[in-house]
Design an enzyme around this catalytic site. Structure first.
Site, PDB file in Angstrom:
ATOM      1  CE  LYS A  22      -2.308 -22.275  -2.921  1.00  0.00           C
ATOM      2  NZ  LYS A  22      -2.433 -21.081  -3.774  1.00  0.00           N
ATOM      3  N   GLY A  75     -17.091 -17.343 -17.118  1.00  0.00           N
ATOM      4  CA  GLY A  75     -17.135 -17.034 -15.693  1.00  0.00           C
ATOM      5  C   GLY A  75     -17.840 -15.707 -15.474  1.00  0.00           C
ATOM      6  N   GLY A 115     -17.766 -14.483 -11.919  1.00  0.00           N
ATOM      7  CA  GLY A 115     -17.481 -14.292 -10.501  1.00  0.00           C
ATOM      8  C   GLY A 115     -16.594 -13.082 -10.294  1.00  0.00           C
ATOM      9  CG  ASN A 116     -13.136 -11.267  -7.288  1.00  0.00           C
ATOM     10  OD1 ASN A 116     -11.955 -11.418  -7.603  1.00  0.00           O
ATOM     11  ND2 ASN A 116     -13.560 -10.174  -6.687  1.00  0.00           N
TER      12      ASN A 116
HETATM   13  P1  NAD Z   1     -15.654 -17.143  -8.347  1.00  0.00           P
HETATM   14  O1  NAD Z   1     -16.018 -18.337  -7.562  1.00  0.00           O
HETATM   15  O2  NAD Z   1     -15.961 -15.786  -7.831  1.00  0.00           O
HETATM   16  O3  NAD Z   1     -16.312 -17.231  -9.819  1.00  0.00           O
HETATM   17  C1  NAD Z   1     -16.201 -18.370 -10.610  1.00  0.00           C
HETATM   18  C2  NAD Z   1     -17.139 -18.201 -11.808  1.00  0.00           C
HETATM   19  O4  NAD Z   1     -16.931 -19.288 -12.702  1.00  0.00           O
HETATM   20  C3  NAD Z   1     -18.625 -18.223 -11.429  1.00  0.00           C
HETATM   21  O5  NAD Z   1     -19.307 -17.286 -12.206  1.00  0.00           O
HETATM   22  C4  NAD Z   1     -19.053 -19.638 -11.815  1.00  0.00           C
HETATM   23  O6  NAD Z   1     -20.425 -19.712 -12.147  1.00  0.00           O
HETATM   24  C5  NAD Z   1     -18.184 -19.849 -13.045  1.00  0.00           C
HETATM   25  N1  NAD Z   1     -18.023 -21.260 -13.397  1.00  0.00           N
HETATM   26  C6  NAD Z   1     -17.710 -22.302 -12.597  1.00  0.00           C
HETATM   27  N2  NAD Z   1     -17.670 -23.427 -13.303  1.00  0.00           N
HETATM   28  C7  NAD Z   1     -17.963 -23.098 -14.585  1.00  0.00           C
HETATM   29  C8  NAD Z   1     -18.096 -23.813 -15.798  1.00  0.00           C
HETATM   30  N3  NAD Z   1     -17.908 -25.125 -15.854  1.00  0.00           N
HETATM   31  N4  NAD Z   1     -18.423 -23.135 -16.919  1.00  0.00           N
HETATM   32  C9  NAD Z   1     -18.633 -21.811 -16.907  1.00  0.00           C
HETATM   33  N5  NAD Z   1     -18.522 -21.070 -15.774  1.00  0.00           N
HETATM   34  C10 NAD Z   1     -18.196 -21.709 -14.648  1.00  0.00           C
HETATM   35  O7  NAD Z   1     -14.089 -17.323  -8.630  1.00  0.00           O
HETATM   36  P2  NAD Z   1     -13.019 -16.184  -8.988  1.00  0.00           P
HETATM   37  O8  NAD Z   1     -12.429 -15.676  -7.718  1.00  0.00           O
HETATM   38  O9  NAD Z   1     -13.612 -15.253  -9.974  1.00  0.00           O
HETATM   39  O10 NAD Z   1     -11.863 -17.071  -9.661  1.00  0.00           O
HETATM   40  C11 NAD Z   1     -11.960 -17.476 -11.026  1.00  0.00           C
HETATM   41  C12 NAD Z   1     -10.646 -18.118 -11.436  1.00  0.00           C
HETATM   42  O11 NAD Z   1      -9.580 -17.195 -11.254  1.00  0.00           O
HETATM   43  C13 NAD Z   1     -10.225 -19.366 -10.658  1.00  0.00           C
HETATM   44  O12 NAD Z   1      -9.529 -20.221 -11.550  1.00  0.00           O
HETATM   45  C14 NAD Z   1      -9.259 -18.820  -9.621  1.00  0.00           C
HETATM   46  O13 NAD Z   1      -8.340 -19.802  -9.187  1.00  0.00           O
HETATM   47  C15 NAD Z   1      -8.556 -17.760 -10.452  1.00  0.00           C
HETATM   48  N6  NAD Z   1      -7.914 -16.718  -9.642  1.00  0.00           N
HETATM   49  C16 NAD Z   1      -8.663 -15.922  -8.827  1.00  0.00           C
HETATM   50  C17 NAD Z   1      -8.042 -14.926  -8.079  1.00  0.00           C
HETATM   51  C18 NAD Z   1      -8.840 -13.995  -7.209  1.00  0.00           C
HETATM   52  O14 NAD Z   1      -8.238 -13.093  -6.644  1.00  0.00           O
HETATM   53  N7  NAD Z   1     -10.147 -14.147  -7.097  1.00  0.00           N
HETATM   54  C19 NAD Z   1      -6.648 -14.762  -8.168  1.00  0.00           C
HETATM   55  C20 NAD Z   1      -5.904 -15.568  -9.024  1.00  0.00           C
HETATM   56  C21 NAD Z   1      -6.554 -16.546  -9.763  1.00  0.00           C
END
Ligand code: NAD
Length: 428
Positions: A107, A219, A221-222
């Site tokens: 990291k 959530g 998001g992605n």
């Molecule tokens: P993102 O930023 O695309 O989406 C995050 C979502 O969470 C959004 O919809 C946001 O509104 C919501 N959110 C934030 N705070 C919140 C709260 N207090 N209550 C309810 N909803 C809330 O992020 P992502 O890429 O979807 O990642 C989500 C999680 O998955 C993170 O913990 C990230 O570390 C983990 N993760 C992501 C990936 C990846 O490839 N994107 C890989 C491994 C782990």
């Protein structure tokens, strides 16, 4: 009275010590794996747009490369610390090992806030970071990727600097690049789909037909969007999603008992994963408090938002119908809540197994780059399914055989794989 501030590295070491005890690891292996193998801390001088020089602090930590080159993201964050980077690099070692990809854990980071930096200043930080570690990273040593507040653009600046220093094309040096410039198709879907591949396997083992299930997702998001897409394709029904509302600085839950319409919801969602409340109401969604997602009468909970969401305070509100929790987010469940979930016998697919689809696809990106030959999306996602399915079964089989909680089983699988690599190399 002063309370000790939270230290992620101490937490990562405590988790490791627990697993080392279960595995009865010898002292040498413990000493080797409870600390990073290699650490770099350095300064990055940047001439800012106002003509003055500002000096940034950068890090790269390689926790272990026993199973292959280190792998892990680079974060740009004003509160970055060496201990956070150490913890995250250790967790990457376990994640790559549980997914059984031939990579170790690393990291990196820079203490900075991109919100207050111009594009040119960010580019100079990226290039400066690479200049400091160019001889200690690369596709056979350590492969960085985007993370908090870094993007595909940052990766391309870093790649360009690396290639200028080494005099050649080395696209496998770094992942998370845009498609067309060394990125992999399927990366966008990979984490969310990976979560649902493990949900599918867990339901199969629990003897539950996906078509008969409902789920509540935190959530949007992605990770959440693609998890919902594939879960719907399997016939499941998501009745609730919850997300953060930037304007109100709070979260809301959006419920439709006969099932959410993914496409319609996406069309009223901003790029940060926030759903427009007014438009959602017009579409017939009930708008509930942010934490309502946890108390829904559903079969599956998918915390796919952020860390620290299922806690000692709200864990008792999980409905008795819930049979499965698949953690798409990193660290959504606190240890206190985890103990309650375990006692209630709810089946858990722990975070570093459930969300390993992301790093697995990054590994595929690296493989494609090293071959200079890129696969079609179906091929990427098919290979992802194979890896996630076998990763899931290695953990669940051990959990069954040794009567371990799934989270402990996942740790035991990964730590023992890394320990075995250290032994076979003759390190311990
Ligand atoms: P993102 O930023 O695309 O989406 C995050 C979502 O969470 C959004 O919809 C946001 O509104 C919501 N959110 C934030 N705070 C919140 C709260 N207090 N209550 C309810 N909803 C809330 O992020 P992502 O890429 O979807 O990642 C989500 C999680 O998955 C993170 O913990 C990230 O570390 C983990 N993760 C992501 C990936 C990846 O490839 N994107 C890989 C491994 C782990």
């Amino acid at each position: 009275m002063s309370t000790k501030p939270f230290n992620a590295f101490e937490m990562a070491q405590a988790q490791f010590d627990r697993v080392a005890d279960i595995l009865d690891l010898d002292q040498g292996t413990r000493d080797l794996l409870r600390n990073p193998m290699r650490e770099f801390q350095f300064l990055i001088p940047v001439r800012m747009d106002d003509g003055k020089v500002r000096v940034f602090r950068g890090f790269r930590v390689q926790h272990s490369d026993a199973r292959g080159p280190s792998k892990g993201g680079i974060r740009f964050h004003p509160h970055e610390t060496i201990d956070t980077v150490r913890a995250l690099s250790m967790w990457m070692t376990w994640k790559c090992a549980v997914a059984d990809i031939p990579l170790g854990g690393g990291k990196g980071g820079v203490i900075c806030d991109p919100h207050h930096l111009s594009q040119r200043e960010q580019e100079q930080i990226c290039r400066g970071w690479v200049r400091q570690v160019a001889r200690d990273v690369g596709h056979v040593r350590d492969v960085p990727a985007p993370d908090v507040m870094t993007s595909g653009q940052h990766m391309l600046w870093m790649l360009d600097e690396f290639e200028a220093i080494h005099g050649g094309h080395y696209p496998g040096f770094i992942t998370g690049k845009p498609v067309g410039l060394g990125g992999s198709l399927g990366r966008t879907e990979a984490t969310g789909y990976g979560v649902v591949f493990t949900v599918r396997e867990a339901l199969r083992e629990l003897g539950i037909e996906p078509k008969s299930t409902t789920a509540s997702v935190q959530g949007f998001g992605n990770v959440a969007q693609y998890a919902i897409e594939l879960y719907h394709q399997m016939g499941g029904k998501v009745t609730c999603v919850s997300c953060w509302d930037q304007a109100d600085q709070t979260s809301y839950t959006f419920r439709k008992k006969d099932g959410v319409d993914l496409g319609a919801l996406m069309s009223i969602t901003d790029r940060f994963g926030g759903i427009d409340k007014k438009k959602a109401t017009d579409l017939g969604y009930e708008v509930l408090p942010g934490d309502a997602w946890i108390e829904q009468e559903v079969d599956i909970l998918m915390p796919n938002a952020i860390e620290n969401q299922i806690t000692g305070e709200n864990v008792e509100r999980i409905h008795k119908r819930v049979k499965l929790i698949a953690e798409g987010a990193n660290g959504p469940t606190t240890p206190e809540a985890d103990a309650v979930i375990q006692k209630r016998g709810i089946f858990v697919v722990p975070d570093f197994l459930a969300n390993a689809g992301g790093v697995t696809c990054s590994y595929f990106e690296q493989v494609q780059c090293n071959m200079n030959y890129f696969w079609e999306k179906d091929e990427v996602l098919g290979k992802l399914d194979v890896k996630m399915t076998s990763a899931y079964h290695a953990v669940s089989e051990l959990a069954r055989k040794q009567k371990l909680y799934m989270r402990d089983a996942a740790y035991v699988v990964s730590v023992s794989r890394v320990a075995q690599a250290c032994r076979e190399r003759g390190w311990v």
